[in-house]
Design a protein around this motif. Structure first.
Motif, PDB file in Angstrom:
ATOM      1  N   ARG A 198       0.853  -1.192   0.000  1.00 17.19           N
ATOM      2  CA  ARG A 198       0.000   0.000   0.000  1.00 17.19           C
ATOM      3  C   ARG A 198       0.894   1.249   0.000  1.00 17.19           C
ATOM      4  NH1 ARG A 198      -3.190  -3.424  -0.777  1.00 17.19           N
ATOM      5  NH2 ARG A 198      -5.295  -3.719   0.057  1.00 17.19           N
ATOM      6  N   SER A 199       0.364   2.351  -0.557  1.00 15.79           N
ATOM      7  CA  SER A 199       1.123   3.606  -0.628  1.00 15.79           C
ATOM      8  C   SER A 199       0.245   4.791  -0.278  1.00 15.79           C
ATOM      9  CB  SER A 199       1.655   3.833  -2.047  1.00 15.79           C
ATOM     10  OG  SER A 199       2.238   2.675  -2.564  1.00 15.79           O
ATOM     11  N   GLU A 200       0.878   5.876   0.146  1.00 12.87           N
ATOM     12  CA  GLU A 200       0.170   7.150   0.297  1.00 12.87           C
ATOM     13  C   GLU A 200       1.149   8.285   0.021  1.00 12.87           C
ATOM     14  OE1 GLU A 200      -1.161   6.614   4.408  1.00 12.87           O
ATOM     15  OE2 GLU A 200       0.198   8.171   5.081  1.00 12.87           O
ATOM     16  N   ALA A 260       8.383  -4.109   5.363  1.00 17.06           N
ATOM     17  CA  ALA A 260       9.287  -3.036   4.955  1.00 17.06           C
ATOM     18  C   ALA A 260       8.494  -1.764   4.731  1.00 17.06           C
ATOM     19  CB  ALA A 260      10.022  -3.412   3.678  1.00 17.06           C
ATOM     20  N   TYR A 261       9.130  -0.626   5.007  1.00 20.03           N
ATOM     21  CA  TYR A 261       8.489   0.643   4.661  1.00 20.03           C
ATOM     22  C   TYR A 261       9.537   1.560   4.047  1.00 20.03           C
ATOM     23  CZ  TYR A 261      10.321   3.788   8.322  1.00 20.03           C
ATOM     24  OH  TYR A 261      11.117   4.579   9.095  1.00 20.03           O
ATOM     25  N   GLY A 262       9.058   2.579   3.333  1.00 21.72           N
ATOM     26  CA  GLY A 262       9.995   3.470   2.673  1.00 21.72           C
ATOM     27  C   GLY A 262       9.437   4.863   2.459  1.00 21.72           C
ATOM     28  N   GLY A 263      10.295   5.740   1.946  1.00 20.01           N
ATOM     29  CA  GLY A 263       9.915   7.138   1.751  1.00 20.01           C
ATOM     30  C   GLY A 263       9.648   7.778   3.096  1.00 20.01           C
ATOM     31  N   GLY A 264       8.757   8.770   3.142  1.00 15.19           N
ATOM     32  CA  GLY A 264       8.368   9.392   4.403  1.00 15.19           C
ATOM     33  C   GLY A 264       7.260   8.569   5.046  1.00 15.19           C
ATOM     34  N   SER A 265       7.554   7.311   5.411  1.00 18.06           N
ATOM     35  CA  SER A 265       6.552   6.358   5.946  1.00 18.06           C
ATOM     36  C   SER A 265       5.349   6.269   5.001  1.00 18.06           C
ATOM     37  CB  SER A 265       6.059   6.768   7.336  1.00 18.06           C
ATOM     38  OG  SER A 265       7.128   6.857   8.244  1.00 18.06           O
ATOM     39  N   GLN A 266       5.601   6.094   3.717  1.00 22.44           N
ATOM     40  CA  GLN A 266       4.497   6.153   2.757  1.00 22.44           C
ATOM     41  C   GLN A 266       4.352   4.932   1.857  1.00 22.44           C
ATOM     42  OE1 GLN A 266       7.165   9.391   0.898  1.00 22.44           O
ATOM     43  NE2 GLN A 266       5.408   9.234  -0.453  1.00 22.44           N
ATOM     44  N   PHE A 267       5.426   4.121   1.740  1.00 22.48           N
ATOM     45  CA  PHE A 267       5.313   2.885   0.964  1.00 22.48           C
ATOM     46  C   PHE A 267       5.431   1.711   1.931  1.00 22.48           C
ATOM     47  CE2 PHE A 267       7.713   5.748  -2.006  1.00 22.48           C
ATOM     48  CZ  PHE A 267       6.648   6.035  -2.830  1.00 22.48           C
ATOM     49  N   PHE A 268       4.496   0.761   1.852  1.00 25.27           N
ATOM     50  CA  PHE A 268       4.541  -0.398   2.734  1.00 25.27           C
ATOM     51  C   PHE A 268       4.486  -1.666   1.904  1.00 25.27           C
ATOM     52  CE2 PHE A 268       3.110   3.090   5.254  1.00 25.27           C
ATOM     53  CZ  PHE A 268       3.708   2.893   6.487  1.00 25.27           C
ATOM     54  N   SER A 269       5.324  -2.648   2.274  1.00 21.14           N
ATOM     55  CA  SER A 269       5.225  -3.963   1.647  1.00 21.14           C
ATOM     56  C   SER A 269       5.416  -5.009   2.736  1.00 21.14           C
ATOM     57  CB  SER A 269       6.238  -4.130   0.514  1.00 21.14           C
ATOM     58  OG  SER A 269       7.538  -3.819   0.953  1.00 21.14           O
ATOM     59  N   MET A 270       4.627  -6.067   2.657  1.00 25.10           N
ATOM     60  CA  MET A 270       4.620  -7.077   3.720  1.00 25.10           C
ATOM     61  C   MET A 270       4.353  -8.450   3.120  1.00 25.10           C
ATOM     62  SD  MET A 270       2.024  -5.037   6.265  1.00 25.10           S
ATOM     63  CE  MET A 270       2.316  -3.289   6.626  1.00 25.10           C
ATOM     64  N   TRP A 271       4.906  -9.463   3.765  1.00 30.03           N
ATOM     65  CA  TRP A 271       4.481 -10.815   3.433  1.00 30.03           C
ATOM     66  C   TRP A 271       4.428 -11.688   4.659  1.00 30.03           C
ATOM     67  CZ3 TRP A 271       8.314 -13.309  -0.659  1.00 30.03           C
ATOM     68  CH2 TRP A 271       9.482 -13.748  -0.046  1.00 30.03           C
ATOM     69  N   ILE A 272       3.598 -12.723   4.535  1.00 30.39           N
ATOM     70  CA  ILE A 272       3.545 -13.780   5.539  1.00 30.39           C
ATOM     71  C   ILE A 272       4.050 -15.039   4.848  1.00 30.39           C
ATOM     72  CG2 ILE A 272       2.035 -15.271   6.932  1.00 30.39           C
ATOM     73  CD1 ILE A 272       1.912 -12.647   8.197  1.00 30.39           C
TER      74      ILE A 272
END
Lengths: 385, 140
Positions: A239-241, A367-379
């Protein structure tokens, strides 16, 4: 609906301040060859190569996939580069999972890297963006006010960050690949270290590292022929913002909450604290552990500091977090997200050596990136979903 | 561009342009390691994407220099009668990072408009055509 995807090979380089013994090509190849050896494969067996890294300005090599194609055995094959700032290692792994799940390829090699010693991240993170103030104070300066806001909002004890840092530094001593090794580190070593960006102290901060990580991902039928136990992808989400919008909550970003919710729904997780055995989450400054525990819905809001204070996130605790030492101990930025994803997979493969959580079956990579704006996750799990 | 799957595409678009094949291949970076009069990665991508499986009404190739158009067309093995770069191609407009997607958009637009039934789009990256993508688009 989609095909199963398994991780059958993982390779990491030794993380260090300056890997002057290798070029960029040598660095990525070191991780790639180790992942292929782990999978019992060679470059010849690979259908496609997917590369992840953070901004090109970190090394000053534009579109490095063009230069690295030879070193990664990609000639005549599909090769793609992914870039989502600090979360890129995670999103790269998710791109690869989708290539397998969609039936496009059968064996994909993925590599994420950063060689921070080639450049100056502070300069590289300070581009002039129209109508926005230039970030000239580094990542620590950007995130420190958010941590201060978190402390005020949650009422967290001031030493929460010290406890996280102590745990991660002790964990790093069990991980031979970790950049920072601090044998015998004490609470006072962390608490008395110099203040860098209030409230972040020197030992509560990630280093700048050189390093790469690689994974080989494959289909169900090929995973069953792998020489070692595979890890299975149970769920992926991104997800992104935007960096800035009116009313944005940067302490607990909506994109992160939405991402975790989608992830758990896919994996059938209703009580993450109870159902996840071990988590590797992207914590570049110690305070982000309690902050992300809340953002990930693992604790209620304003209570992320409680499991930290209770020792529940330490090895042997209810939900061990960053048993590898985490980003706090090794931070080749473009690789850091994939290291989290790979460490999660290592745990469910029983491959984590001295920092293994006994019997780990379900693991979270974040994982997150940018100014807390890109999120990626896995299980990932030890059994096929 | 907006991409959609199956029934949803049929619902929102009168004449969707379907991606029938898409492939992306890379070569060595060092130009001295390659035969620069040929584009082997384009040839592999064209075969994998299935360019030769049917007639081609329109092709948009990403050739920022005129000789590259000849090299790419050679590698694509387009059947006779294909109209090449009716948009003017990268010689007429060249925002580098969009130029490949523009090629796909140009072909898709002609399929949407009912002017073409089957088309090929090509994109390139790197020095001297190092990396190439080929996409085959079809109307219903």
């Amino acid at each position: 609906m989609s095909n199963a995807c398994a991780i059958v090979g993982i390779g990491q380089t030794k993380y260090d301040t300056k890997r002057i013994d290798v070029s960029l090509a040598g660095l990525v190849r070191e991780a790639a060859v180790r992942a292929l050896e782990d999978a019992g494969l060679t470059f010849r067996d690979i259908d496609a190569v997917v590369l992840g890294k953070a901004p090109d300005t970190f090394e000053g090599v534009m579109m490095p996939e063009l230069y690295l194609a030879d070193a990664l055995g990609a000639l005549g094959k599909p090769m793609m580069r992914v870039h989502t700032a600090g979360s890129v290692g995670g999103s790269t792994a998710i791109v690869v999972a989708s290539l397998i799940q969609a039936g496009i390829h059968e064996r994909v090699l993925t590599v994420a890297f950063e060689k921070q010693s080639e450049s100056n991240a502070m300069w590289a993170l300070s581009p002039r963006i129209p109508l926005q103030p230039t970030v000239v104070f580094g990542a620590g300066g950007y995130f420190a006010p958010l941590i201060r806001a978190y402390i005020r909002r949650s009422g967290a004890p001031e030493n929460t960050g010290v406890l996280v840092a102590l745990k991660d530094r002790q964990n790093a001593n069990r991980n031979p690949f970790a950049h920072l090794q601090m044998p015998g580190v004490t609470y006072d070593d962390i608490a008395n270290s110099p203040m860098l960006w209030d409230p972040i102290r020197y030992h509560e901060t990630c280093p700048s590292s050189d390093g790469a990580v690689a994974m080989v991902m494959t289909t169900e039928s090929l995973a069953k022929k792998a020489p070692t136990r595979p890890a299975w992808v149970h769920a992926t989400a991104m997800r992104s913002e935007p960096t800035a919008f009116a009313g944005r909550d940067q302490v607990n970003p909506q994109a992160g909450k939405d991402c975790a919710k989608a992830l758990y729904a896919q994996a059938g997780i209703t009580d993450p604290m109870a159902q996840i055995d071990v988590a590797e989450i992207y914590v570049p400054f110690s305070w982000f552990e309690p902050m992300w525990l809340e953002n990930l819905g693992i604790t209620p809001e304003n209570e992320g500091w409680k499991p930290v204070q209770e020792g529940a996130t330490a090895l042997g605790g209810k939900l061990p977090i960053n048993c590898s030492g985490g980003v706090l101990s090794s931070n080749p930025i473009g690789a850091s997200g994939m290291i989290r994803f790979a460490e999660a997979a290592m745990q469910v493969r029983g491959q984590a050596g001295e920092h293994q959580v006994d019997g780990a079956k379900i693991a979270l990579g974040h994982a997150y990136g940018g100014g807390s704006q890109f999120f990626s996750m896995w299980i990932v799990g030890s059994e096929k979903p | 561009m907006v991409l959609a799957a199956g029934d949803y595409a049929r619902e929102v678009c009168k004449r969707p342009a379907w991606i029938r094949g898409i492939d992306h291949r890379i070569e060595a970076q060092y130009p001295g390691a390659r035969d620069l009069t040929k584009s082997s990665s384009t040839a592999i991508a064209a075969e994998k994407a299935g360019v030769g499986k049917g007639g081609v009404d329109v092709a948009e190739v990403y050739a920022p220099f005129t000789h590259q158009e000849l090299i790419v067309l050679d590698a694509l093995k387009l059947p006779a009668g294909a109209e090449v770069n009716p948009s003017g191609g990268a010689l007429a407009a060249h925002p580098i990072m969009s130029a490949g997607l523009i090629r796909m958009g140009e072909v898709a637009s002609r399929i949407h408009a009912g002017e073409a039934r089957r088309g090929v789009a090509h994109a390139t990256s790197g020095p001297c055509l190092q990396q190439n993508l080929v996409c085959v688009l079809e109307g219903a």
